[in-house]
Scaffold this motif. Sequence first.
Motif, short mmCIF file in Angstrom:
data_model
loop_
_atom_site.label_atom_id
_atom_site.label_comp_id
_atom_site.label_asym_id
_atom_site.label_seq_id
_atom_site.Cartn_x
_atom_site.Cartn_y
_atom_site.Cartn_z
N GLY A 257 70.23 117.72 -15.85
CA GLY A 257 69.90 116.98 -16.97
C GLY A 257 69.86 117.91 -18.00
N ASN A 258 69.31 117.42 -19.24
CA ASN A 258 68.89 118.18 -20.46
C ASN A 258 70.04 119.12 -20.76
N LEU A 259 71.45 118.58 -21.11
CA LEU A 259 72.33 119.54 -21.82
C LEU A 259 72.24 119.76 -23.02
N PRO A 260 72.67 121.17 -23.32
CA PRO A 260 72.48 121.65 -24.74
C PRO A 260 73.47 120.81 -25.56
N GLU A 261 73.85 121.18 -26.78
CA GLU A 261 74.73 120.54 -27.70
C GLU A 261 76.00 121.09 -27.63
N ALA A 262 75.92 122.50 -26.96
CA ALA A 262 77.65 123.34 -27.11
C ALA A 262 76.96 124.61 -26.05
N PHE A 263 78.14 124.95 -25.41
CA PHE A 263 78.36 125.96 -24.53
C PHE A 263 79.24 127.20 -25.11
N PHE A 264 78.84 128.18 -25.22
CA PHE A 264 79.64 129.70 -25.21
C PHE A 264 79.80 129.86 -23.93
N VAL A 265 81.28 129.82 -23.59
CA VAL A 265 81.59 130.24 -21.99
C VAL A 265 82.35 131.63 -22.08
N ALA A 266 81.88 132.45 -21.25
CA ALA A 266 82.51 134.03 -21.44
C ALA A 266 83.84 134.04 -20.87
N SER A 267 84.49 133.29 -20.31
CA SER A 267 85.85 133.22 -20.02
C SER A 267 86.52 131.84 -20.02
N ASP A 268 87.95 131.71 -20.42
CA ASP A 268 88.68 130.52 -20.46
C ASP A 268 88.65 129.90 -19.00
N SER A 269 88.86 130.60 -18.02
CA SER A 269 88.75 130.24 -16.73
C SER A 269 87.90 129.20 -16.35
N MET A 270 86.43 129.76 -16.52
CA MET A 270 85.37 129.21 -16.51
C MET A 270 85.22 127.82 -17.36
N ALA A 271 85.80 127.96 -18.61
CA ALA A 271 85.43 127.04 -19.46
C ALA A 271 86.33 125.90 -19.08
N ILE A 272 87.47 125.99 -18.53
CA ILE A 272 88.43 124.99 -17.92
C ILE A 272 88.01 124.25 -16.90
N GLY A 273 87.31 124.93 -15.92
CA GLY A 273 86.52 124.29 -14.74
C GLY A 273 85.32 123.52 -14.99
N ALA A 274 84.76 124.24 -15.98
CA ALA A 274 83.44 123.41 -16.65
C ALA A 274 83.87 121.99 -17.34
N MET A 275 85.11 122.02 -18.10
CA MET A 275 85.38 121.01 -18.72
C MET A 275 85.70 119.65 -17.61
N HIS A 276 86.43 120.21 -16.78
CA HIS A 276 86.54 119.40 -15.49
C HIS A 276 85.68 118.70 -15.16
N ALA A 277 84.53 119.56 -14.81
CA ALA A 277 83.24 118.94 -14.28
C ALA A 277 82.52 117.82 -15.19
N LEU A 278 82.56 118.12 -16.52
CA LEU A 278 81.99 117.43 -17.58
C LEU A 278 83.17 115.92 -17.78
N GLN A 279 84.42 116.12 -17.34
CA GLN A 279 85.00 115.01 -17.51
C GLN A 279 84.97 114.27 -16.33
N GLU A 280 84.50 114.74 -15.14
CA GLU A 280 84.20 113.81 -14.19
C GLU A 280 82.98 113.12 -14.05
N ALA A 281 81.86 113.78 -14.93
CA ALA A 281 80.64 112.98 -15.38
C ALA A 281 80.73 112.20 -16.45
N ASN A 282 81.75 111.90 -16.93
CA ASN A 282 81.81 111.01 -18.02
C ASN A 282 81.31 111.52 -19.39
N ILE A 283 81.19 113.13 -19.45
CA ILE A 283 80.60 113.54 -20.65
C ILE A 283 81.75 113.99 -21.35
N LYS A 284 81.89 113.51 -22.78
CA LYS A 284 83.23 113.95 -23.54
C LYS A 284 83.05 115.28 -24.41
#
Length: 341
Positions: A244-271
């Motif tokens: 919990g306690n997510l920030p408002e934004a994330f700076f992700v140091a690689s696109d590969s990690m960012a794409i994986g992270a966005m998939h996790a957010l999508q599964e959690a219904n976080i837009k």
Amino acid sequence: MATIKEIAAKANVASSTVSRVLNNDPSLSVADETRARILDIAKELGYTTLKERKGTQSSFPEKQPRIGISFVHTLEEKIDGVEDPYFTAIRKGVENECANQGIYANKMIRMSDDDKAFDHELDGLIVVGGTSMEVLESIRKIKNVVFINHCPDEENFDCVVIDFEKATENALTHLFNQGYKKIGYLGGTERDYLSDHKVVVNKRFSTYKKILESKGTFCEEYVVIGEYTMTQGYDLMKEFIKKGNLPEAFFVASDSMAIGAMHALQEANIKVPEDLAIVGFNDIQMARFASTPLTTVKVYTEQMGRVGVQLLLDKMNGREIPLKVTVPTKLTVRQSCGANR
């Protein structure tokens, strides 16, 4: 005059294949029909080889230069069995420029990232990634060396780098301008793969931390560090969501990690970007096709590889002063940061 790229497109083959056919590379295995098609198209378009354009003179002797290429960069190949797109693009640039210069892949000496015994009889060496002082001392015995994506000793070696600090500052400034104050960091561990995998300074994280501390908004809880893989981006973000306690934004140091992270957010219904904004780093091809097109720092990786080869050949032709080339980056704004909602 036609280019190798134009001939390759018309012949429906790789540029490196065209270069090797036109330069009569005896080691190339290609169908007679393909070879004939390439030669016919080259003749039709009026192409002449570099050697033909220069007459009988050449920058190098007839014997091919012995160029070693050492890729010492990422753990991703060892974990997932696939290559990091960032370093794959640099390698593509190196190989394409070598082909363009008439230096064939079969002439190169490829060294694994665990190999510390460099061949000191090499005419030149390209090192992609960081290395330790121990290995650096061994490399010094080779006369012509170029580092790509790392600059251990700019007074003695050529290097091709990007300005990680400026690139990170530009990404964070963009997020600040969108009104975000609580910005997290998701990144990987930088290691020296030629020296027992020792952790080295990650300029993206150090710059992120310095900037947020100057604004009084740095929060250790918003920092997540793992490995530079899509799987890690997914797993780490999934664990972070559970806390919990997510920030408002994330700076992700690689696109590969960012794409994986966005998939996790999508599964959690976080837009994304409505609930949480994302900015990545590298601008790999997949970034624009992500579930939410990814805002990211574009790094001209293939050009870095090409410049590295050009520097090496220039050095081998007699230049004595080492050069440091900083390739610029550019922030590519898409939907994930909220600017183009």
